[in-house]
Motif scaffolding. Structure first.
Motif, PDB file in Angstrom:
ATOM      1  N   ASN A  43      69.551 -19.090  39.035  1.00 59.26           N
ATOM      2  CA  ASN A  43      68.714 -19.760  40.046  1.00 59.26           C
ATOM      3  C   ASN A  43      68.084 -21.021  39.467  1.00 59.26           C
ATOM      4  O   ASN A  43      67.602 -21.036  38.341  1.00 59.26           O
ATOM      5  N   GLU A  45      65.315 -23.780  40.344  1.00 58.73           N
ATOM      6  CA  GLU A  45      64.188 -24.107  41.231  1.00 58.73           C
ATOM      7  C   GLU A  45      63.851 -25.597  41.163  1.00 58.73           C
ATOM      8  O   GLU A  45      64.420 -26.352  40.364  1.00 58.73           O
ATOM      9  N   ALA A  55      71.038 -18.100  42.487  1.00 55.28           N
ATOM     10  CA  ALA A  55      72.071 -17.889  41.472  1.00 55.28           C
ATOM     11  C   ALA A  55      73.448 -17.625  42.093  1.00 55.28           C
ATOM     12  O   ALA A  55      74.466 -18.132  41.598  1.00 55.28           O
ATOM     13  N   GLU A  56      73.484 -16.848  43.155  1.00 53.76           N
ATOM     14  CA  GLU A  56      74.768 -16.490  43.778  1.00 53.76           C
ATOM     15  C   GLU A  56      75.485 -17.739  44.272  1.00 53.76           C
ATOM     16  O   GLU A  56      76.704 -17.884  44.117  1.00 53.76           O
ATOM     17  N   CYS A  93      69.640 -12.314  48.757  1.00 52.41           N
ATOM     18  CA  CYS A  93      68.916 -12.744  49.957  1.00 52.41           C
ATOM     19  C   CYS A  93      69.908 -12.986  51.105  1.00 52.41           C
ATOM     20  O   CYS A  93      71.126 -13.085  50.912  1.00 52.41           O
TER      21      CYS A  93
HETATM   22  N1  THU Z   1      66.812 -15.847  44.207  1.00 51.67           N
HETATM   23  C1  THU Z   1      68.140 -15.856  43.863  1.00 51.67           C
HETATM   24  O1  THU Z   1      68.559 -16.579  42.943  1.00 51.67           O
HETATM   25  N2  THU Z   1      68.986 -15.052  44.548  1.00 51.67           N
HETATM   26  C2  THU Z   1      68.608 -14.225  45.565  1.00 51.67           C
HETATM   27  O2  THU Z   1      69.469 -13.583  46.169  1.00 51.67           O
HETATM   28  C3  THU Z   1      67.196 -14.083  45.904  1.00 51.67           C
HETATM   29  C4  THU Z   1      66.270 -15.047  45.275  1.00 51.67           C
HETATM   30  C5  THU Z   1      65.878 -16.708  43.465  1.00 51.67           C
HETATM   31  C6  THU Z   1      65.334 -17.867  44.251  1.00 51.67           C
HETATM   32  C7  THU Z   1      64.045 -18.134  43.511  1.00 51.67           C
HETATM   33  O3  THU Z   1      64.331 -18.993  42.413  1.00 51.67           O
HETATM   34  C8  THU Z   1      63.614 -16.794  42.966  1.00 51.67           C
HETATM   35  O4  THU Z   1      64.771 -15.962  43.036  1.00 51.67           O
HETATM   36  C9  THU Z   1      62.477 -16.148  43.722  1.00 51.67           C
HETATM   37  O5  THU Z   1      62.743 -16.081  45.073  1.00 51.67           O
END
Ligand code: THU
Length: 131
Positions: A43, A45, A55-56, A93
């Protein structure tokens, strides 16, 4: 190692390079293609929070950029290992599920570190598709 173990290990490695200074919530993902290649994502940010990329999606976009080969597996490692997250937190998510459904067939396994393996169809039945 089985392909599941290899992919989960790759997802954990990707998580080491998380750029998540705002949430302090690291996520790693790894994609396996049918030509054997593995692509990782973490991920990323941003100070403008909404620009964060999960990340996905980083892993899938990286894989597709390198190769048009079919995706045959995806692993995700979510959060700090010591945090004792509930199973409800150890899932991708909704936005990522929609993006995953573009590249993963309904039966493709999604291995989640610390949780069970889901098929793509279990994670997102009735995904949006253009006619
Ligand atoms: N996040 C992901 O990388 N993948 C997900 O499926 C859910 C959330 C990350 C986004 C953000 O950087 C952190 O997790 C908190 O939401």
């Amino acid at each position: 190692m089985t392909s599941k173990e290899t992919l989960i290990t790759a997802a954990r490695e990707a998580k080491e390079n998380t750029y998540s200074p705002y949430s302090n919530f690291p996520v790693g993902a790894a994609v396996l293609l049918d030509d054997g290649q593995i692509f990782k994502g973490t991920n990323i940010e941003n100070a403008s929070y909404g620009l964060t990329c999960c990340a996905e999606r980083v892993a899938l976009f990286s894989a597709r950029t390198a190769s048009p080969a079919k995706v045959i597996g995806l692993a995700i490692s979510i959060g700090h290992n010591e945090a004792g997250l509930s199973k409800e937190s150890l899932v991708p998510c909704g936005a990522c599920r929609q993006v995953m459904s573009e590249f993963l067939g309904p039966e493709v396994p999604v291995y989640i570190d610390g949780n069970r393996t889901f098929t793509m169809d279990e994670l997102l039945p009735h995904s949006f598709k253009l006619p």
